[in-house]
Design a protein around this motif. Structure first.
Motif, PDB file in Angstrom:
ATOM      1  N   THR A 175      -4.919  57.386  25.581  1.00  0.00           N
ATOM      2  CA  THR A 175      -4.900  55.952  25.386  1.00  0.00           C
ATOM      3  C   THR A 175      -3.545  55.522  24.846  1.00  0.00           C
ATOM      4  O   THR A 175      -2.803  56.325  24.284  1.00  0.00           O
ATOM      5  CB  THR A 175      -6.001  55.532  24.391  1.00  0.00           C
ATOM      6  N   ALA A 176      -3.239  54.279  25.022  1.00  0.00           N
ATOM      7  CA  ALA A 176      -2.020  53.644  24.513  1.00  0.00           C
ATOM      8  C   ALA A 176      -0.735  54.121  25.184  1.00  0.00           C
ATOM      9  O   ALA A 176       0.337  53.735  24.767  1.00  0.00           O
ATOM     10  CB  ALA A 176      -1.913  53.794  23.003  1.00  0.00           C
ATOM     11  N   ASN A 177      -0.808  54.951  26.195  1.00  0.00           N
ATOM     12  CA  ASN A 177       0.388  55.365  26.921  1.00  0.00           C
ATOM     13  C   ASN A 177       0.567  54.494  28.155  1.00  0.00           C
ATOM     14  O   ASN A 177      -0.406  54.119  28.806  1.00  0.00           O
ATOM     15  CB  ASN A 177       0.289  56.832  27.358  1.00  0.00           C
ATOM     16  N   TRP A 178       1.793  54.201  28.474  1.00  0.00           N
ATOM     17  CA  TRP A 178       2.100  53.451  29.680  1.00  0.00           C
ATOM     18  C   TRP A 178       2.040  54.371  30.887  1.00  0.00           C
ATOM     19  O   TRP A 178       2.444  55.531  30.812  1.00  0.00           O
ATOM     20  CB  TRP A 178       3.511  52.865  29.601  1.00  0.00           C
ATOM     21  N   THR A 179       1.581  53.842  32.000  1.00  0.00           N
ATOM     22  CA  THR A 179       1.671  54.536  33.283  1.00  0.00           C
ATOM     23  C   THR A 179       2.726  53.803  34.094  1.00  0.00           C
ATOM     24  O   THR A 179       2.580  52.611  34.383  1.00  0.00           O
ATOM     25  CB  THR A 179       0.319  54.528  34.024  1.00  0.00           C
ATOM     26  N   ILE A 180       3.793  54.502  34.430  1.00  0.00           N
ATOM     27  CA  ILE A 180       4.919  53.895  35.138  1.00  0.00           C
ATOM     28  C   ILE A 180       4.612  53.832  36.636  1.00  0.00           C
ATOM     29  O   ILE A 180       4.090  54.782  37.212  1.00  0.00           O
ATOM     30  CB  ILE A 180       6.211  54.698  34.887  1.00  0.00           C
ATOM     31  N   ASN A 181       4.959  52.722  37.232  1.00  0.00           N
ATOM     32  CA  ASN A 181       4.743  52.500  38.660  1.00  0.00           C
ATOM     33  C   ASN A 181       5.430  53.600  39.470  1.00  0.00           C
ATOM     34  O   ASN A 181       6.648  53.762  39.415  1.00  0.00           O
ATOM     35  CB  ASN A 181       5.301  51.122  39.023  1.00  0.00           C
ATOM     36  N   ASP A 182       4.653  54.360  40.233  1.00  0.00           N
ATOM     37  CA  ASP A 182       5.202  55.429  41.073  1.00  0.00           C
ATOM     38  C   ASP A 182       6.046  54.888  42.217  1.00  0.00           C
ATOM     39  O   ASP A 182       6.808  55.623  42.827  1.00  0.00           O
ATOM     40  CB  ASP A 182       4.078  56.288  41.667  1.00  0.00           C
ATOM     41  N   TYR A 183       5.906  53.618  42.529  1.00  0.00           N
ATOM     42  CA  TYR A 183       6.570  53.049  43.700  1.00  0.00           C
ATOM     43  C   TYR A 183       7.789  52.197  43.351  1.00  0.00           C
ATOM     44  O   TYR A 183       8.219  51.392  44.150  1.00  0.00           O
ATOM     45  CB  TYR A 183       5.565  52.234  44.512  1.00  0.00           C
ATOM     46  N   LEU A 184       8.354  52.407  42.151  1.00  0.00           N
ATOM     47  CA  LEU A 184       9.595  51.711  41.825  1.00  0.00           C
ATOM     48  C   LEU A 184      10.685  52.191  42.770  1.00  0.00           C
ATOM     49  O   LEU A 184      10.953  53.383  42.865  1.00  0.00           O
ATOM     50  CB  LEU A 184      10.012  51.990  40.377  1.00  0.00           C
ATOM     51  N   ASP A 185      11.285  51.268  43.490  1.00  0.00           N
ATOM     52  CA  ASP A 185      12.327  51.623  44.452  1.00  0.00           C
ATOM     53  C   ASP A 185      13.677  51.772  43.753  1.00  0.00           C
ATOM     54  O   ASP A 185      13.992  51.015  42.837  1.00  0.00           O
ATOM     55  CB  ASP A 185      12.462  50.548  45.530  1.00  0.00           C
ATOM     56  N   PRO A 186      14.474  52.744  44.193  1.00  0.00           N
ATOM     57  CA  PRO A 186      15.837  52.843  43.667  1.00  0.00           C
ATOM     58  C   PRO A 186      16.603  51.562  43.979  1.00  0.00           C
ATOM     59  O   PRO A 186      16.417  50.953  45.034  1.00  0.00           O
ATOM     60  CB  PRO A 186      16.436  54.028  44.419  1.00  0.00           C
ATOM     61  N   CYS A 187      17.445  51.138  43.052  1.00  0.00           N
ATOM     62  CA  CYS A 187      18.233  49.930  43.266  1.00  0.00           C
ATOM     63  C   CYS A 187      19.603  50.291  43.826  1.00  0.00           C
ATOM     64  O   CYS A 187      20.011  51.452  43.811  1.00  0.00           O
ATOM     65  CB  CYS A 187      18.384  49.155  41.960  1.00  0.00           C
ATOM     66  N   ASN A 223      31.702  49.504  30.908  1.00  0.00           N
ATOM     67  CA  ASN A 223      30.375  50.014  30.602  1.00  0.00           C
ATOM     68  C   ASN A 223      29.395  49.404  31.589  1.00  0.00           C
ATOM     69  O   ASN A 223      29.442  48.192  31.847  1.00  0.00           O
ATOM     70  CB  ASN A 223      29.937  49.641  29.183  1.00  0.00           C
ATOM     71  N   TYR A 224      28.513  50.216  32.138  1.00  0.00           N
ATOM     72  CA  TYR A 224      27.481  49.757  33.052  1.00  0.00           C
ATOM     73  C   TYR A 224      26.126  49.958  32.388  1.00  0.00           C
ATOM     74  O   TYR A 224      25.890  50.998  31.759  1.00  0.00           O
ATOM     75  CB  TYR A 224      27.500  50.568  34.347  1.00  0.00           C
ATOM     76  N   MET A 225      25.228  48.979  32.531  1.00  0.00           N
ATOM     77  CA  MET A 225      23.880  49.112  32.004  1.00  0.00           C
ATOM     78  C   MET A 225      22.890  49.194  33.164  1.00  0.00           C
ATOM     79  O   MET A 225      22.907  48.352  34.065  1.00  0.00           O
ATOM     80  CB  MET A 225      23.487  47.933  31.119  1.00  0.00           C
ATOM     81  N   LEU A 226      22.043  50.234  33.112  1.00  0.00           N
ATOM     82  CA  LEU A 226      21.023  50.449  34.132  1.00  0.00           C
ATOM     83  C   LEU A 226      19.678  50.661  33.456  1.00  0.00           C
ATOM     84  O   LEU A 226      19.612  51.173  32.343  1.00  0.00           O
ATOM     85  CB  LEU A 226      21.303  51.728  34.936  1.00  0.00           C
ATOM     86  N   ILE A 227      18.625  50.293  34.152  1.00  0.00           N
ATOM     87  CA  ILE A 227      17.282  50.715  33.770  1.00  0.00           C
ATOM     88  C   ILE A 227      16.911  51.798  34.777  1.00  0.00           C
ATOM     89  O   ILE A 227      17.029  51.598  35.989  1.00  0.00           O
ATOM     90  CB  ILE A 227      16.264  49.557  33.830  1.00  0.00           C
ATOM     91  N   CYS A 228      16.521  52.952  34.260  1.00  0.00           N
ATOM     92  CA  CYS A 228      16.189  54.086  35.114  1.00  0.00           C
ATOM     93  C   CYS A 228      14.756  54.533  34.869  1.00  0.00           C
ATOM     94  O   CYS A 228      14.241  54.425  33.753  1.00  0.00           O
ATOM     95  CB  CYS A 228      17.103  55.281  34.833  1.00  0.00           C
ATOM     96  N   LYS A 229      14.150  55.046  35.915  1.00  0.00           N
ATOM     97  CA  LYS A 229      12.884  55.741  35.772  1.00  0.00           C
ATOM     98  C   LYS A 229      13.239  57.194  35.505  1.00  0.00           C
ATOM     99  O   LYS A 229      13.948  57.819  36.275  1.00  0.00           O
ATOM    100  CB  LYS A 229      12.056  55.620  37.048  1.00  0.00           C
ATOM    101  N   ARG A 230      12.766  57.706  34.372  1.00  0.00           N
ATOM    102  CA  ARG A 230      13.033  59.091  33.997  1.00  0.00           C
ATOM    103  C   ARG A 230      11.752  59.890  34.193  1.00  0.00           C
ATOM    104  O   ARG A 230      10.700  59.538  33.668  1.00  0.00           O
ATOM    105  CB  ARG A 230      13.486  59.182  32.547  1.00  0.00           C
ATOM    106  N   VAL A 231      11.852  60.959  34.969  1.00  0.00           N
ATOM    107  CA  VAL A 231      10.702  61.832  35.214  1.00  0.00           C
ATOM    108  C   VAL A 231      11.006  63.193  34.606  1.00  0.00           C
ATOM    109  O   VAL A 231      12.006  63.817  34.950  1.00  0.00           O
ATOM    110  CB  VAL A 231      10.408  61.969  36.725  1.00  0.00           C
TER     111      VAL A 231
END
Length: 98
Positions: free
Chosen positions: A2-14, A51-59
Motif C-alpha cells: 500500500t501507499a506505493n505509486w505504480t508508474i505508467n508502463d506506457y510512458l513514451d520516451p521524449c 544545465n538540462y532538466m529531464l524527468i526520467c522513468k527509472r527502472v
C-alpha cells in the motif's frame, strides 16, 4: 503493497535536443542494474555551460523490477577545442516529494 505509486508502463520516451540525445546513453550506461528513459524534457539554463532538466522513468533491474520517476540534471561544459563534455549533476526521486 500500500501507499506505493505504480508508474505508467506506457510512458513514451521524449525527444531531447540532438546533442543531449547523443550523450544521454553514455551517461546512464555505467549505472548498473538501473535503466533510465527520459519522458519529459523540462528545459535548460546557462551556467558556465548548460544545465538540462529531464524527468526520467527509472527502472531498477535487480533484485526486482520496480520503477519510479526522477528529476535528472545534466551539465554540458563549455566547449574546449570544439568538444563539450557531459555529466550528471543530480538525480532526485520525485515520488518522495510533496
Amino acid at each position: 503493497m500500500t501507499a506505493n505509486w505504480t508508474i505508467n508502463d506506457y510512458l513514451d520516451p521524449c525527444n531531447l535536443p540532438q546533442n543531449l540525445a547523443s550523450a544521454f546513453p553514455g551517461l546512464v550506461e555505467p549505472l548498473i542494474d538501473i535503466g533510465y528513459t527520459p519522458v519529459l524534457y523540462c528545459g535548460y539554463q546557462f551556467v558556465n555551460g548548460i544545465n538540462y532538466m529531464l524527468i526520467c522513468k527509472r527502472v531498477t533491474l535487480a533484485p526486482c523490477f520496480s520503477s519510479t520517476l526522477v528529476k535528472c540534471i545534466i551539465h554540458e561544459s563549455l566547449p574546449v577545442h570544439g568538444l563539450s563534455h557531459y555529466h550528471i549533476l543530480s538525480i532526485e526521486d520525485l515520488m518522495g516529494i510533496y
